[in-house]
Scaffold this active site. Structure first.
Site, mmCIF file in Angstrom:
data_model
loop_
_atom_site.group_PDB
_atom_site.id
_atom_site.type_symbol
_atom_site.label_atom_id
_atom_site.label_comp_id
_atom_site.label_asym_id
_atom_site.label_seq_id
_atom_site.Cartn_x
_atom_site.Cartn_y
_atom_site.Cartn_z
ATOM 1 N N CYS A 95 0.850 -1.191 0.000
ATOM 2 C CA CYS A 95 0.000 0.000 0.000
ATOM 3 C C CYS A 95 0.888 1.244 0.000
ATOM 4 C CB CYS A 95 -0.949 0.043 1.176
ATOM 5 S SG CYS A 95 -1.991 -1.400 1.378
ATOM 6 N N TRP A 139 -3.511 -2.547 -1.312
ATOM 7 C CA TRP A 139 -3.291 -3.981 -1.482
ATOM 8 C C TRP A 139 -4.270 -4.667 -0.549
ATOM 9 C CZ3 TRP A 139 -1.422 -8.282 1.325
ATOM 10 C CH2 TRP A 139 -0.923 -9.342 0.548
ATOM 11 N N ARG A 187 5.258 -0.820 -4.992
ATOM 12 C CA ARG A 187 5.030 -1.441 -3.691
ATOM 13 C C ARG A 187 3.983 -2.546 -3.757
ATOM 14 N NH1 ARG A 187 6.848 1.952 0.677
ATOM 15 N NH2 ARG A 187 5.271 1.103 2.058
ATOM 16 N N ASN A 242 -2.513 2.695 5.733
ATOM 17 C CA ASN A 242 -1.712 1.489 5.549
ATOM 18 C C ASN A 242 -1.699 0.726 6.860
ATOM 19 O OD1 ASN A 242 -1.079 2.384 3.015
ATOM 20 N ND2 ASN A 242 1.070 2.854 3.454
ATOM 21 N N GLY A 243 -1.682 -0.610 6.789
ATOM 22 C CA GLY A 243 -1.604 -1.409 7.996
ATOM 23 C C GLY A 243 -2.870 -2.211 8.233
ATOM 24 N N GLU A 269 7.819 -16.114 -8.431
ATOM 25 C CA GLU A 269 7.326 -14.763 -8.179
ATOM 26 C C GLU A 269 6.855 -14.074 -9.447
ATOM 27 O OE1 GLU A 269 9.337 -12.289 -4.624
ATOM 28 O OE2 GLU A 269 10.769 -13.015 -6.096
ATOM 29 N N LYS A 316 12.452 -16.594 -7.309
ATOM 30 C CA LYS A 316 12.354 -15.613 -8.387
ATOM 31 C C LYS A 316 11.469 -16.137 -9.518
ATOM 32 C CE LYS A 316 14.464 -12.262 -6.755
ATOM 33 N NZ LYS A 316 13.810 -12.689 -5.518
ATOM 34 N N HIS A 360 15.619 -38.540 -1.356
ATOM 35 C CA HIS A 360 14.776 -38.707 -0.178
ATOM 36 C C HIS A 360 13.358 -38.185 -0.398
ATOM 37 C CE1 HIS A 360 18.063 -40.143 2.290
ATOM 38 N NE2 HIS A 360 18.808 -39.118 1.880
ATOM 39 N N LYS A 416 5.982 -4.881 -2.616
ATOM 40 C CA LYS A 416 7.418 -4.682 -2.401
ATOM 41 C C LYS A 416 7.757 -4.551 -0.922
ATOM 42 C CE LYS A 416 11.651 -3.888 -3.767
ATOM 43 N NZ LYS A 416 12.422 -5.010 -4.335
ATOM 44 N N GLU A 462 16.689 -19.168 -3.802
ATOM 45 C CA GLU A 462 16.416 -17.850 -4.345
ATOM 46 C C GLU A 462 16.003 -17.941 -5.810
ATOM 47 O OE1 GLU A 462 16.229 -13.616 -4.821
ATOM 48 O OE2 GLU A 462 15.834 -15.058 -3.228
#
Length: 610
Positions: free
Chosen positions: A2, A74, A27, A99-100, A490, A487, A506, A605, A483
């Site tokens: 947000c 968001w 963001r 925000n929050g 994402e 990526k 395994h 973000k 990572e």
């Protein structure tokens, strides 16, 4: 996650609000809106989708004003609808952006309904608007009404409020979420991120926990959590407009991948300047703090967590100190056996990651006073709450999928590992010189890895139709496999998993078939022969291998085995170099699939909510 922007000026602020929201798009958001005071009216425009759609609607309605607030949302409470988009208005008089997350919103909603308020949205934010209006209706001015209302809120918030009863001021408040005030000439601003107002001013005040700010054209007054008038420092932001522009690149992610040689060089500049690993790199008091350390606890989320996993190998191998790494959202909710002689290291690109911030608070409550933040944003909350800090100098990172922030975090953590080794008496002058030389050569090695891009594009086209992928690595390169998988999923939305290559037999080997591409990180290190054996296990089951190797690795491409070689093995810093090709693979696979590279669905973000 947000974004907030607000402005009060002697000119039309609508273009300022819209430009600010565009700069906050990175963001992550799913709707956008503005509310302004136009004469005696509160006028609002909201749209789901992109800021550009809201901008077109605002232009069509001919909105202009000298005071207003804007928001990119968001979704948390309530779906992605125009009714749930911010700003929220109470009785046509007062508008709020937030925000929050307000944890006690249900309780407050029932209380306000009983007082006669009706709700048009499913959001927790509308509760804030009505609560402030309630206190205004009882005679409080806007500042006092906000201060009274926030005392009743449980959770995290950054809010901005305008009211047609008092059209000459903005009120802002924060707990747990970042918010700043921008200072201009005859005009002032508020924002959740300096990038939103950098086109108007570089002078900013970072509001602290519990602060409330009264913002007019002529002045800014800040009040602390006890409503006492306080002076907060004025900072001059070094964020450049150029860093917020695409330039010749198609996407910010592509730009930021290619900025890594410079970002790494900037991050190690202080080390190269000292020509030594000295504790003062981490702060003036770092010597006395780090000499007493008996272990390291790293706390982080997402990509920063994978940087921490890589650092564990370095810290234990180089310094001989025990190191544990934990996901912040897990650490903060379990009973931790505290050791005050541990160094608690928090890693956050934004410095505002809520889970990491709360985990740091929890660690400090357990008696941990040896705290170090590794962060990319000066004056953000986590560094301010830490005793020591190492700023990565990656510059603004706009793409949601972190790239240059990750590699500069690795460099900072390597610097910490070697510095701890020196303070432990485990670093000879010869080894220190070797590590300095490795850092000095690293930007060039990263550039060599970037030069592999044309070959990686060919691989990406083969990945585009796939639905699943497996990433393998061993030792210090296993976190790079993690990572790489992160990526890929994402930004391309290909489901990807990563495993230590030795774990293949395994369980994960059951997934391997001709439709499952397997990416292998295979540098020429002490585990290469083990990795080769794991690769044979994949080929025996019909799996197709995509191998990132070094020039001196003794194997080549064959049927079902595709190999791309980095020009040379760079030793202990190999994980940094091998991060580059997995970033490029994800980027070009996403391009081939036509996804939104910089703003992937459902992601943000700066994650400032739980």
């Amino acid at each position: 996650m947000c974004g907030i922007v607000g402005a009060i000026a002697g000119r039309d602020v609508v273009p300022v609000l819209i430009e600010g929201l565009k700069r906050l798009e990175y963001r992550g958001y799913d709707s956008a809106g503005i509310a302004v005071l136009d004469g005696q009216d509160v006028r609002r425009v909201r749209r789901t989708g992109r800021v550009s759609e809201m901008e077109a609607a605002a232009q069509a309605e001919g909105i202009s004003a000298v005071i207003g607030i804007g928001h990119t949302r968001w979704a948390t409470h309530g779906g992605v609808t125009e009714a749930n988009a911010h700003p929220h208005i109470s009785y046509g008089e007062l508008a709020v952006v937030h925000n929050g997350i307000i944890e006690n919103h249900d309780e407050q909603r029932e209380r306000l309904k009983a007082a006669g308020y009706t709700f048009e949205s499913q959001t927790d934010t509308e509760v804030i608007a009505h609560l402030i209006h309630h206190y205004q209706s009882q005679g409080a001015d806007l500042l006092m009404a906000v201060q009274q209302a926030v005392r009743e809120l449980i959770g995290a918030y950054a809010i901005a409020v305008v009211s047609k009863r008092e059209p000459g001021r903005l009120i802002a408040a924060r707990v747990g979420c970042p918010l700043l005030v921008g200072l201009g000439e005859g005009e002032n601003f508020i924002a959740s991120d300096v990038s939103a107002i950098i086109q108007a001013t570089r002078k900013v005040i970072f509001l602290e926990e519990g602060d409330t700010a009264e913002v007019t054209r002529e002045q800014v007054r800040v009040f602390d959590a006890h409503n006492g008038l306080v002076q907060r420092d004025i900072h001059v932001s070094d964020v450049s407009l150029a860093s917020l522009e695409l330039g010749p690149y198609r996407h910010f992610m592509q730009k930021e991948i290619h900025e890594q040689p410079r970002a790494i060089a900037d991050t190690i500049e202080a080390v190269m300047g000292a020509n030594a690993f000295v504790p003062e790199l981490f702060g003036a008091s770092a010597g006395e703090v780090l000499r007493e350390v008996e272990g390291v606890q790293i706390i982080a989320c997402g990509t920063s967590y994978y940087a921490g996993l890589t650092a564990r190998y370095w810290i234990e191998a180089i310094s001989g100190l025990p190191c544990s790494v934990e996901i912040a959202s897990e650490y903060r909710y379990r009973k931790v056996v505290a050791n005050p002689k541990q160094l608690v290291v928090t890693i956050s690109q934004s410095g505002e990651t809520l889970d990491t911030m709360e985990a740091l608070k929890y660690a400090k409550s357990l008696g941990h006073d040896k705290t170090l933040s590794i962060c990319n944003v000066p004056e953000s909350a986590i560094p301010r709450a830490s005793r020591l800090v190492y700023y990565t100098r990656a510059g603004a990172e706009i793409g949601v999928a972190s790239t240059k922030a990750f590699t500069t975090q690795l460099v900072a953590l390597f610097t910490l590992a070697v510095t701890l080794a020196k303070l432990q008496g485990r670093l000879s002058p010869e080894h220190e010189a070797e590590h300095l030389d490795a850092l000095r050569r690293l930007p060039g090695s990263v550039q060599h890895a970037l030069n592999l891009e044309p070959q990686i594009i060919g691989w990406a086209e083969r990945f585009a139709p796939k639905q699943h992928a497996l990433f393998l690595g061993r030792g210090v390169h296993y976190p790079i496999a993690l990572e790489g998988a992160l990526k890929l999923k994402e930004i391309s939305y290909i489901h990807a998993e990563a495993y230590p290559a030795g774990e293949l037999k395994h369980g994960p080997l059951a997934l391997v078939d001709s439709a499952m591409p397997v990416v292998v990180i295979a540098p020429n290190d002490s585990l290469l022969e083990k990795v080769k054996s794991n690769m044979q296990e994949v080929r025996a089951r019909g799996g197709e291998l995509f191998v990132f190797a070094d020039d001196d690795s003794q194997f080549g491409s064959s049927d079902g085995v595709h190999v791309i070689r980095a020009p040379r093995h760079v030793g202990v810093l190999s994980p940094v170099v091998h991060a580059i090709p997995v970033q490029l693979l994800a980027y070009h696979a996403a391009l081939a699939r036509g996804t939104d590279v910089d703003k992937p669905r459902n992601l943000a973000k700066s994650v400032t909510v739980e």
